[in-house]
Design a protein around this motif. Sequence first.
Motif, PDB file in Angstrom:
ATOM      1  N   GLN A  90      15.248   1.965  -7.242  1.00  0.00           N
ATOM      2  CA  GLN A  90      14.175   1.469  -7.710  1.00  0.00           C
ATOM      3  C   GLN A  90      13.076   1.732  -7.035  1.00  0.00           C
ATOM      4  O   GLN A  90      12.859   1.788  -5.797  1.00  0.00           O
ATOM      5  N   GLY A  91      11.946   2.293  -7.886  1.00  0.00           N
ATOM      6  CA  GLY A  91      10.492   2.488  -7.391  1.00  0.00           C
ATOM      7  C   GLY A  91      10.585   3.965  -6.716  1.00  0.00           C
ATOM      8  O   GLY A  91       9.632   4.462  -6.043  1.00  0.00           O
ATOM      9  N   LYS A  92      11.627   4.715  -6.413  1.00  0.00           N
ATOM     10  CA  LYS A  92      11.701   6.045  -5.766  1.00  0.00           C
ATOM     11  C   LYS A  92      11.137   7.008  -6.714  1.00  0.00           C
ATOM     12  O   LYS A  92      11.727   7.251  -7.797  1.00  0.00           O
ATOM     13  N   LYS A  93      10.466   7.654  -6.170  1.00  0.00           N
ATOM     14  CA  LYS A  93       9.848   8.838  -6.924  1.00  0.00           C
ATOM     15  C   LYS A  93      10.630  10.154  -6.941  1.00  0.00           C
ATOM     16  O   LYS A  93      10.608  10.728  -6.100  1.00  0.00           O
ATOM     17  N   MET A  94      11.200  10.413  -8.063  1.00  0.00           N
ATOM     18  CA  MET A  94      12.159  11.486  -8.425  1.00  0.00           C
ATOM     19  C   MET A  94      11.682  12.794  -9.066  1.00  0.00           C
ATOM     20  O   MET A  94      11.074  12.456 -10.224  1.00  0.00           O
ATOM     21  N   ARG A  95      11.508  13.918  -8.385  1.00  0.00           N
ATOM     22  CA  ARG A  95      11.003  15.153  -9.200  1.00  0.00           C
ATOM     23  C   ARG A  95      11.995  15.393 -10.200  1.00  0.00           C
ATOM     24  O   ARG A  95      13.350  15.499  -9.793  1.00  0.00           O
ATOM     25  N   VAL A  96      11.647  15.697 -11.291  1.00  0.00           N
ATOM     26  CA  VAL A  96      12.512  16.502 -12.361  1.00  0.00           C
ATOM     27  C   VAL A  96      11.813  17.510 -12.943  1.00  0.00           C
ATOM     28  O   VAL A  96      10.493  17.704 -12.848  1.00  0.00           O
ATOM     29  N   MET A  97      12.682  18.536 -13.246  1.00  0.00           N
ATOM     30  CA  MET A  97      12.103  19.785 -13.942  1.00  0.00           C
ATOM     31  C   MET A  97      10.929  19.283 -15.234  1.00  0.00           C
ATOM     32  O   MET A  97      11.509  18.412 -16.034  1.00  0.00           O
ATOM     33  N   SER A 150      11.571   6.247 -10.507  1.00  0.00           N
ATOM     34  CA  SER A 150      10.122   6.751 -11.144  1.00  0.00           C
ATOM     35  C   SER A 150      10.071   8.229 -11.445  1.00  0.00           C
ATOM     36  O   SER A 150       9.822   8.642 -10.207  1.00  0.00           O
ATOM     37  N   PRO A 151      10.626   8.751 -12.314  1.00  0.00           N
ATOM     38  CA  PRO A 151      10.480  10.372 -12.423  1.00  0.00           C
ATOM     39  C   PRO A 151       9.285  10.916 -12.520  1.00  0.00           C
ATOM     40  O   PRO A 151       8.442  10.355 -12.913  1.00  0.00           O
ATOM     41  N   VAL A 152       9.126  12.107 -11.854  1.00  0.00           N
ATOM     42  CA  VAL A 152       7.726  12.751 -11.718  1.00  0.00           C
ATOM     43  C   VAL A 152       8.096  14.279 -12.111  1.00  0.00           C
ATOM     44  O   VAL A 152       8.641  15.007 -11.268  1.00  0.00           O
ATOM     45  N   VAL A 209       6.840  12.905  -3.249  1.00  0.00           N
ATOM     46  CA  VAL A 209       8.293  12.304  -4.043  1.00  0.00           C
ATOM     47  C   VAL A 209       9.184  12.351  -3.050  1.00  0.00           C
ATOM     48  O   VAL A 209       9.042  12.433  -2.049  1.00  0.00           O
ATOM     49  N   ASP A 210      10.265  11.282  -3.379  1.00  0.00           N
ATOM     50  CA  ASP A 210      11.227  10.749  -2.510  1.00  0.00           C
ATOM     51  C   ASP A 210      12.591  11.604  -2.777  1.00  0.00           C
ATOM     52  O   ASP A 210      13.607  11.329  -2.083  1.00  0.00           O
TER      53      ASP A 210
END
Length: 344
Positions: A168-175, A191-193, A209-210
């Motif tokens: 929850q609330g973690k900023k996860m980098r995606v392609m 939270s996808p980034v 990002v996390d």
Amino acid sequence: MKHFMNLKKLSALLTGCLLIAVTSISVYAAEWKYAMGEGESDPQGIYAMAFKDFIEENSRHTIKIYPVGSLGEEADMLEQTKAGILQFLGQSTGYMGGTIPEMDLFTLPYVMPTDTKQLDYFFKNSKVINEMLPPIFNQHGLELLSIFPEGEMAVTTFEPFHSPEDLQGKKMRVMPGSPILVETYKAFGASPVPMTWGDLIGALKTNMVDGQENPTVWIEAYDLDNLTKVLTYTGHGHFNASASANKPFFDELSDRDKKLVRAAAEHAHKVILSEAQKLDAYGLGRIVRTNPDFQIVTLTQQERAPFKEAAKEVQASFAAKSDSNKKLLDQMMADLKEAEENAE
Ligand code: 6CS
């Protein structure tokens, strides 16, 4: 006598024509440009080098390889290939969903198996890859040559997680460019980034990002284990890549060169498929040896259950986007079932 002379002239003429034809075939030597989203020793590089060697050993043509970064980001290379500036492209399927929506099939959560033998069978025999995707690529100005695996997706983060609540609330980098990757991490609670590879290292160093996901071999090769604290195997996906050619370029090739390109792709596919079965083990082995403080977690089946449940809405969303997506997903499930039953 006159008749004899004419025969002589005719035979000389024919020999001349034959010589011109043979010379023009053997003199014709092109340099073809092949760009890819990885370096030469990475999985896409192993494929590209095998492809290049085959072409160069079996013709007068040469291949110039452009590794990641030399011609911009992956999205730029896709556009350059569609425009015919590049003849060949090696690309992570995770970057393609924005341009070819059907390619998001390969990023869907909890669809592909983690068993390497089943994956091997699937990538060799899949109807989706061999029959359904080629005409879809053609509509986008591309000729599909191969799709191959690079390893199980592993998630690296600063803190451990065992449930969607933990994310929850973690900023996860995606392609970038894949709606399905964004939907997946939202469904997983995070939270996808979307972000290019070129920006990821800086984003991890500055805590923008996390966490992020990538195959283990890549995590080790690009030091992502030293930039994060924990690697988690969730079993939710596999990292895959494609190789394709610009379609007008391919269509204009002689039959002989078309066969050459197809044979080179078949050869490179065999090479990378046999390597792919070992890539996760290579990466993990090196991480364990060189970075003993890095935590490795494999989620239990019980811990995976809520992620699998959340994945169902993402699979349904993919299928609801178009008839083409739905047909592909149905066939993918049939292909994977066949792989499960036949893999040895
Ligand atoms: O995460 C990425 O963007 C990169 N990952 C891999 C395994 N290959 C290339 C891609 O750009």
